[in-house]
Design a protein around this motif. Structure first.
Motif, PDB file in Angstrom:
ATOM      1  N   ARG A 123     -16.501  71.894  -1.163  1.00 46.43           N
ATOM      2  CA  ARG A 123     -15.373  72.816  -1.040  1.00 46.43           C
ATOM      3  C   ARG A 123     -14.193  72.187  -1.760  1.00 46.43           C
ATOM      4  NH1 ARG A 123     -16.208  75.486   4.145  1.00 46.43           N
ATOM      5  NH2 ARG A 123     -18.328  74.973   4.776  1.00 46.43           N
ATOM      6  N   HIS A 169     -13.539  76.920   6.863  1.00 45.68           N
ATOM      7  CA  HIS A 169     -14.671  77.650   7.443  1.00 45.68           C
ATOM      8  C   HIS A 169     -14.243  78.060   8.844  1.00 45.68           C
ATOM      9  CE1 HIS A 169     -19.252  77.996   6.908  1.00 45.68           C
ATOM     10  NE2 HIS A 169     -18.871  78.864   7.825  1.00 45.68           N
ATOM     11  N   HIS A 217     -17.376  79.439  14.073  1.00 39.15           N
ATOM     12  CA  HIS A 217     -18.592  80.250  14.144  1.00 39.15           C
ATOM     13  C   HIS A 217     -19.678  79.426  14.830  1.00 39.15           C
ATOM     14  CE1 HIS A 217     -19.194  77.553  10.766  1.00 39.15           C
ATOM     15  NE2 HIS A 217     -20.503  77.710  10.950  1.00 39.15           N
ATOM     16  N   ASP A 224     -24.010  78.681  14.423  1.00 34.56           N
ATOM     17  CA  ASP A 224     -24.936  78.811  13.301  1.00 34.56           C
ATOM     18  C   ASP A 224     -26.131  79.737  13.546  1.00 34.56           C
ATOM     19  OD1 ASP A 224     -23.337  77.242  11.743  1.00 34.56           O
ATOM     20  OD2 ASP A 224     -24.478  75.397  12.049  1.00 34.56           O
ATOM     21  N   LEU A 231     -24.796  68.036   9.409  1.00 34.37           N
ATOM     22  CA  LEU A 231     -23.937  67.902   8.245  1.00 34.37           C
ATOM     23  C   LEU A 231     -23.808  66.436   7.924  1.00 34.37           C
ATOM     24  CD1 LEU A 231     -21.626  70.529   9.646  1.00 34.37           C
ATOM     25  CD2 LEU A 231     -22.465  70.650   7.281  1.00 34.37           C
ATOM     26  N   TYR A 260     -21.934  63.966   5.619  1.00 31.50           N
ATOM     27  CA  TYR A 260     -20.768  63.943   4.742  1.00 31.50           C
ATOM     28  C   TYR A 260     -20.899  62.859   3.678  1.00 31.50           C
ATOM     29  CZ  TYR A 260     -19.034  67.034   8.312  1.00 31.50           C
ATOM     30  OH  TYR A 260     -18.906  68.082   9.169  1.00 31.50           O
ATOM     31  N   ALA A 262     -13.885  68.547  10.508  1.00 28.21           N
ATOM     32  CA  ALA A 262     -14.736  69.491  11.223  1.00 28.21           C
ATOM     33  C   ALA A 262     -14.335  69.438  12.695  1.00 28.21           C
ATOM     34  CB  ALA A 262     -16.190  69.111  11.060  1.00 28.21           C
ATOM     35  N   HIS A 290     -18.108  75.942  15.955  1.00 21.33           N
ATOM     36  CA  HIS A 290     -17.424  74.930  15.140  1.00 21.33           C
ATOM     37  C   HIS A 290     -16.785  75.554  13.913  1.00 21.33           C
ATOM     38  CE1 HIS A 290     -21.500  75.384  13.558  1.00 21.33           C
ATOM     39  NE2 HIS A 290     -20.992  75.053  12.378  1.00 21.33           N
ATOM     40  N   VAL A 314     -14.141  74.404  10.110  1.00 25.06           N
ATOM     41  CA  VAL A 314     -13.651  73.349   9.221  1.00 25.06           C
ATOM     42  C   VAL A 314     -12.182  73.630   8.900  1.00 25.06           C
ATOM     43  CG1 VAL A 314     -13.957  72.199   6.985  1.00 25.06           C
ATOM     44  CG2 VAL A 314     -15.946  73.137   8.176  1.00 25.06           C
ATOM     45  N   ARG A 357     -14.375  68.286  -1.017  1.00 25.12           N
ATOM     46  CA  ARG A 357     -15.071  67.785   0.169  1.00 25.12           C
ATOM     47  C   ARG A 357     -16.542  68.168   0.061  1.00 25.12           C
ATOM     48  NH1 ARG A 357     -17.010  70.116   5.042  1.00 25.12           N
ATOM     49  NH2 ARG A 357     -16.223  69.275   7.014  1.00 25.12           N
ATOM     50  N   TRP A 393     -30.155  72.850   8.158  1.00 17.15           N
ATOM     51  CA  TRP A 393     -30.510  73.588   9.367  1.00 17.15           C
ATOM     52  C   TRP A 393     -32.006  73.436   9.590  1.00 17.15           C
ATOM     53  CZ3 TRP A 393     -26.982  75.246   5.783  1.00 17.15           C
ATOM     54  CH2 TRP A 393     -25.669  75.410   6.253  1.00 17.15           C
TER      55      TRP A 393
HETATM   56  O1  LIG Z   1     -19.032  71.361   6.518  1.00 17.43           O
HETATM   57  C1  LIG Z   1     -18.864  71.399   7.737  1.00 17.43           C
HETATM   58  O2  LIG Z   1     -18.319  70.467   8.356  1.00 17.43           O
HETATM   59  C2  LIG Z   1     -19.348  72.596   8.523  1.00 17.43           C
HETATM   60  C3  LIG Z   1     -19.957  73.669   7.693  1.00 17.43           C
HETATM   61  C4  LIG Z   1     -20.569  74.721   8.535  1.00 17.43           C
HETATM   62  O3  LIG Z   1     -20.314  74.835   9.689  1.00 17.43           O
HETATM   63  C5  LIG Z   1     -21.589  75.639   7.984  1.00 17.43           C
HETATM   64  O4  LIG Z   1     -21.803  75.619   6.769  1.00 17.43           O
HETATM   65  O5  LIG Z   1     -22.175  76.394   8.782  1.00 17.43           O
END
Ligand SMILES: O=C(O)CCC(=O)C(=O)O
Ligand SMILES: [Fe+3]
Length: 671
Positions: A484, A499, A502, A504, A530, A532, A542, A574, A576, A584, A590
């Motif tokens: 991002r 973000h 939401h 997942d 995730l 990083y 996040a 969660h 962002v 980032r 998933w």
């Molecule tokens: O990048 C993140 O920390 C979260 C991204 C996220 O929640 C998603 O892609 O569903």
């Protein structure tokens, strides 16, 4: 001078011969690499013993010793660049990687006894390695392999004696048992000292020219202390188990005390009791026993603790004090490997953190499948039940490689160019799936070792999720590398999110505080991860919330190698925070428990990995198939090489295949 070639070269070379199917050539080189390593160790020990601690002031003494070690090692071994290993390589040797190749080589050469012992040696140091478990199992059923074949070729002598003593003790053969325990304790203490002294000496230096000398010294010294402290974790392998968390000295002492008591040697028992008190000064049971011994000895206390143990405890406490001090004041991290450390020496401000860390470790048995990975935030610390943060999942170099992969892919002008983020007009988003990466690697658009790294990294995260949450087998549902980027000049007064909040696998209804597991949500996703890759951007933390979407329960700053894993439902809503400057990047993953919903892309990706690299790479499905097939076809599968045979879920497994040259680029690629 080092009489053999350096260990890493020999290992490299051995692997190259291995891939060509030159078993004899490979065998001699791999054995040579182990020998070369021993030689370097020996020389370093000699130097360590030779170089005293001269100089009046601490800095002087440290400098003087470092200087002496450097000179001595140069004399014994030659230029440091010749024998110094990278961290990666150290890790490979630590995990006994050469033995995994050797077991296959011995097998090919029909040296079954050696094959079994090499496999067993590797297995002990990699107890989570599915394929080796399977292999060891198969060796058990083979003719030409006996019980004695399953020996640890790197087993320290003290462990041999210790195990023997334990069985003698259970047979009530007290004299011989105690005698062996004494010997094994002495050997263990000297192995410990050996390990501790190897912490000093030459190591990789990073641009030190422009730094304050006292800073450099402090940093070096802290590293040495940390290394010394870690030594108690070495050499305490228990057969077929994960690494033991029991303290070897304390276990020895406890058994010795038992032995001496039964032998009614009260004086010796009292001495051991006193030594145990060094670790647990307030332990009432030990104190009570000590007064019993005193009675038996007609009022004589039975003297002092063993000097060698007193010295060790004293030294170790000194180191811990310094490290805790540095932890409090310099912000270094220190994971105390000992459970006996008295609370008094931990600065008050750190006690809570240390206690929580210990609890978490006890909870998890402290044995994640990858040694370098640590849990930095437990579910409890994150105010949830099924969320966890780990660090050290990949190295700095690996983060950089993946970042460069993202960059190359974006720059290639193919489909993965950045686009407007669907979530905010203030950011661009760019995504690269594992399959896309591998396809681009096949067409030469991106570096293939980087694409492979993405594949392996995602597998690592999958194993960690499975392991930590103790789930059924997890399958990939989707994985991509996603960046991002803040759009410059469009950041003033932003109130939106990178973000929005939401969940997942369900549609979050913040009014009702419910989450509906129905389309358009990806309802088959069970766990999210995730990983990083960087931290050089503004914003972008996040965070987790209650189902109301506003009450924040945990927040976390991305950084290289940090992995957050959580169940994908409403319990882990969660979002962002806005990325207001810079880029980032993360690998988003998933997983699903349902094999039917495993994504197609993964099998295509796997096929691509195989095409390029020979069949050593695979994923969960194939490993499972393997286990099933091996039950039927037994060992012979290795010659015919069925699809599943030479594969594994772990990149550290060598392929038994002979054709297909592989580019000898980065060594880690081969492992
Ligand atoms: O990048 C993140 O920390 C979260 C991204 C996220 O929640 C998603 O892609 O569903
Ligand atoms: Fe999400």
């Amino acid at each position: 001078l080092l009489s053999l070639q350096p260990a890493d070269l020999l290992l490299w070379d051995g692997v190259a011969h291995f891939s060509r199917g030159d078993w004899y050539g490979a065998r001699s080189r791999l054995l040579g690499s182990l020998q070369s390593l021993r030689e370097v160790r020996g020389a370093k020990l000699r130097c360590g013993a030779q170089c005293g601690l001269g100089g009046a002031r601490v800095e002087e003494a440290v400098l003087h010793r470092a200087e002496c070690l450097r000179a001595c090692e140069r004399l014994e071994l030659g230029e440091p660049s010749r024998y110094r290993l990278t961290q990666e390589m150290e890790r490979s040797f630590h995990k006994a990687t050469p033995y995994n190749y050797l077991q296959i080589i011995h097998y090919k050469l029909e040296e079954l006894d050696e094959a079994a012992s090499a496999a067993f040696t590797f297995y002990l140091r990699n107890p989570h390695h599915e394929q080796i478990k399977d292999d060891v199992q198969r060796y058990r059923t083979m003719r030409g392999v006996s019980k004695q074949s399953f020996r640890d070729l790197e087993e320290p002598q003290h462990m041999v004696l210790y195990s023997r003593a334990v069985s003698l003790l259970s047979e009530e053969k007290l004299g011989p048992a105690v005698w062996r325990l004494e010997e094994s304790l002495a050997l263990y203490l000297s192995a410990l000292e050996e390990c501790r002294s190897l912490c000093e000496g030459t190591r990789e230096r990073e641009n030190e020219e422009h730094r304050d000398i006292s800073e450099v010294i402090a940093e070096y010294y802290i590293q040495v202390l940390q290394c010394k402290q870690r030594c108690v974790l070495e050499d305490s392998l228990r057969l077929g188990q994960k690494r033991s968390r029991e303290d070897m000295i304390i276990s020895h002492l406890a058994l010795l005390e038992q032995g001496y008591t039964k032998l009614e040697n009260w004086e010796a028992a009292a001495q051991i009791g006193q030594s145990l008190l060094l670790f647990y000064p307030h332990n009432e049971t030990v104190q009570r026993r000590l007064s019993e011994y005193k009675q038996k000895l007609h009022g004589q206390s039975g003297g002092k603790p063993r000097e060698i143990i007193a010295t060790y405890v004293h030294q170790s406490l000194l180191e811990k004090r310094l490290l805790y001090y540095a932890m409090e004041n310099l912000g270094i991290s220190f994971q105390d490997p000992d459970l006996w450390t008295p609370e008094e020496i931990i600065p008050e401000s750190l006690r809570e953190t240390v206690r929580l860390g210990r609890e978490a470790e006890e909870q998890r048995g402290g044995d994640l499948p990858y040694e370098e990975v640590t849990v930095t935030m437990t579910p409890k610390q994150m105010n949830g039940t099924t969320r966890v943060t780990m660090d050290g999942v990949i190295s700095k170099e690996e983060c950089e490689a993946l970042l460069s992969l993202a960059k190359e892919a974006a720059g290639s002008g193919e489909r993965v160019k950045g686009r407007r983020s669907p979530h905010t007009p203030h950011e661009r988003i760019q995504s690269l799936s594992v399959l896309q990466a591998l396809q681009m690697a096949s067409s030469g658009t991106v570096d293939s070792s980087q694409a492979h790294l993405l594949y392996h990294t995602s597998e690592r995260a999958r194993v960690l999720a499975e392991f930590y949450f103790g789930t059924k087998r997890l399958h990939f549902s989707y994985t991509h590398l996603v960046c991002r980027t803040a759009i410059e000049g469009k950041q003033e007064g932003r109130t939106d999110f990178s973000h929005p909040v939401h969940a997942d696998n369900c549609v979050l209804d913040t009014e009702e505080k419910e989450c509906w597991r129905e389309p358009p949500a990806y309802v088959h996703r069970d766990y999210s991860g995730l990983l990083y890759l960087n931290e050089d951007f503004q914003g972008g933390n996040a965070f987790f919330t209650e189902m109301d979407g506003t009450t924040i329960t945990a927040e976390l700053r991305p950084s290289c190698g940090r992995l957050v894993l959580f169940s994908s439902g409403g319990e882990n809503a969660h979002g962002v925070r806005p990325v207001t400057e810079g880029k980032r990047c993360a690998v988003a993953l998933w997983f699903t428990e349902s094999a039917e919903h495993a994504e197609q892309e993964r099998s295509q990706a796997r096929a691509l990995m195989r095409d390029r690299d020979g069949p050593q790479e695979s994923t969960e499905e194939e490993t499972t198939k393997n286990i099933r097939e091996s039950g039927r076809s037994g060992r012979s599968g290795r010659e015919t090489t069925t699809a599943g045979e030479d594969t594994t879920s772990d990149p550290e497994r060598p392929s038994g295949r002979t054709q297909k040259k592989r580019p000898a680029r980065k060594f880690t690629d081969e492992l």
